[in-house]
Design a protein around this motif. Structure first.
Motif, PDB file in Angstrom:
ATOM      1  N   VAL A 136      -2.644   8.186   1.327  1.00  0.00           N
ATOM      2  CA  VAL A 136      -2.495   6.746   0.903  1.00  0.00           C
ATOM      3  C   VAL A 136      -1.135   6.296   1.204  1.00  0.00           C
ATOM      4  N   ALA A 137      -0.092   6.933   1.115  1.00  0.00           N
ATOM      5  CA  ALA A 137       1.423   6.514   1.387  1.00  0.00           C
ATOM      6  C   ALA A 137       2.597   7.682   1.630  1.00  0.00           C
ATOM      7  N   SER A 138       3.241   7.459   2.307  1.00  0.00           N
ATOM      8  CA  SER A 138       4.319   8.439   2.526  1.00  0.00           C
ATOM      9  C   SER A 138       5.587   7.692   2.620  1.00  0.00           C
ATOM     10  N   ALA A 154      11.617   5.999   5.897  1.00  0.00           N
ATOM     11  CA  ALA A 154      10.667   5.138   6.246  1.00  0.00           C
ATOM     12  C   ALA A 154       9.501   5.349   5.579  1.00  0.00           C
ATOM     13  N   THR A 155       8.555   4.279   5.564  1.00  0.00           N
ATOM     14  CA  THR A 155       7.365   4.282   4.492  1.00  0.00           C
ATOM     15  C   THR A 155       6.144   4.118   5.241  1.00  0.00           C
ATOM     16  N   ASN A 156       5.069   4.499   5.010  1.00  0.00           N
ATOM     17  CA  ASN A 156       3.693   4.123   5.771  1.00  0.00           C
ATOM     18  C   ASN A 156       2.614   4.185   4.709  1.00  0.00           C
ATOM     19  N   GLY A 195       0.271  -3.868   1.430  1.00  0.00           N
ATOM     20  CA  GLY A 195       0.441  -5.314   0.508  1.00  0.00           C
ATOM     21  C   GLY A 195       0.037  -4.955  -1.157  1.00  0.00           C
ATOM     22  N   ARG A 196      -0.443  -3.916  -1.467  1.00  0.00           N
ATOM     23  CA  ARG A 196      -0.744  -3.926  -2.804  1.00  0.00           C
ATOM     24  C   ARG A 196      -0.044  -2.731  -3.261  1.00  0.00           C
ATOM     25  N   PHE A 197       0.123  -1.475  -2.523  1.00  0.00           N
ATOM     26  CA  PHE A 197       0.841  -0.402  -3.109  1.00  0.00           C
ATOM     27  C   PHE A 197       2.332  -0.124  -2.533  1.00  0.00           C
ATOM     28  N   ASN A 198       3.206   0.440  -3.387  1.00  0.00           N
ATOM     29  CA  ASN A 198       4.620   0.526  -2.985  1.00  0.00           C
ATOM     30  C   ASN A 198       4.952   1.946  -3.456  1.00  0.00           C
ATOM     31  N   MET A 246       0.829   0.769  -7.913  1.00  0.00           N
ATOM     32  CA  MET A 246      -0.306   0.342  -7.426  1.00  0.00           C
ATOM     33  C   MET A 246      -0.630  -1.010  -8.191  1.00  0.00           C
ATOM     34  N   ASN A 247      -0.814  -1.842  -7.355  1.00  0.00           N
ATOM     35  CA  ASN A 247      -1.117  -3.360  -7.786  1.00  0.00           C
ATOM     36  C   ASN A 247      -2.539  -3.942  -7.469  1.00  0.00           C
ATOM     37  N   SER A 248      -3.095  -4.677  -8.199  1.00  0.00           N
ATOM     38  CA  SER A 248      -4.342  -5.498  -7.409  1.00  0.00           C
ATOM     39  C   SER A 248      -5.514  -4.554  -7.241  1.00  0.00           C
ATOM     40  N   GLN A 249      -5.709  -3.651  -8.259  1.00  0.00           N
ATOM     41  CA  GLN A 249      -6.389  -2.302  -8.153  1.00  0.00           C
ATOM     42  C   GLN A 249      -7.845  -2.861  -8.166  1.00  0.00           C
TER      43      GLN A 249
END
Length: 119
Positions: A48-50, A58-60, A67-70, A84-87
């Motif tokens: 999902v993200a790293s 660095a993030t991916n 645009g929804r998750f950070n 996690m936004n805008s699920q």
């Protein structure tokens, strides 16, 4: 004892938000690149993200969550987060925390935290 412990999962309505946490212990957290994976029912586990362990952090993100998750980390607290936004309604998954020390085979998985999207 080396551990990764996830928390923060639960039931979320479409459009809602959740914040997951992953607490590390028993190892030098700041030396590890950290990631969130998820696995939905009948699906393979996916990245999902790293976030990196070097000074640039660095993030991916997978395209589906950009645009929804950070993703973020607090090395002083040996903790990683996933906001996690805008699920979306199809996002029922087990979320797993993963740590890997670069250029080695040293990696670790958490036990997972369940996120259930209400219809």
């Amino acid at each position: 004892q080396v551990q990764l412990v996830e928390s923060g999962g639960g039931l979320v309505q479409p459009g809602g938000s959740l914040r997951l946490s992953c607490a590390g212990s028993g190892f030098i957290f700041r030396n590890y690149a950290m990631s969130w994976y998820r696995q939905g029912p009948g699906k393979e586990r996916e990245l999902v993200a790293s976030i990196g362990s070097t000074s640039g952090r660095a993030t991916n993100y997978v395209d589906a969550v950009k645009g929804r998750f950070n993703i973020a980390r607090d090395d002083a607290k040996s903790t990683m987060f996933l906001q996690m936004n805008s699920q979306q309604s199809d996002n029922t998954s087990m979320y797993y925390c993963y740590a890997r020390r670069l250029y080695t085979n040293d990696d670790k998985w958490g036990q997972g935290t369940q996120v259930t999207a209400s219809p």
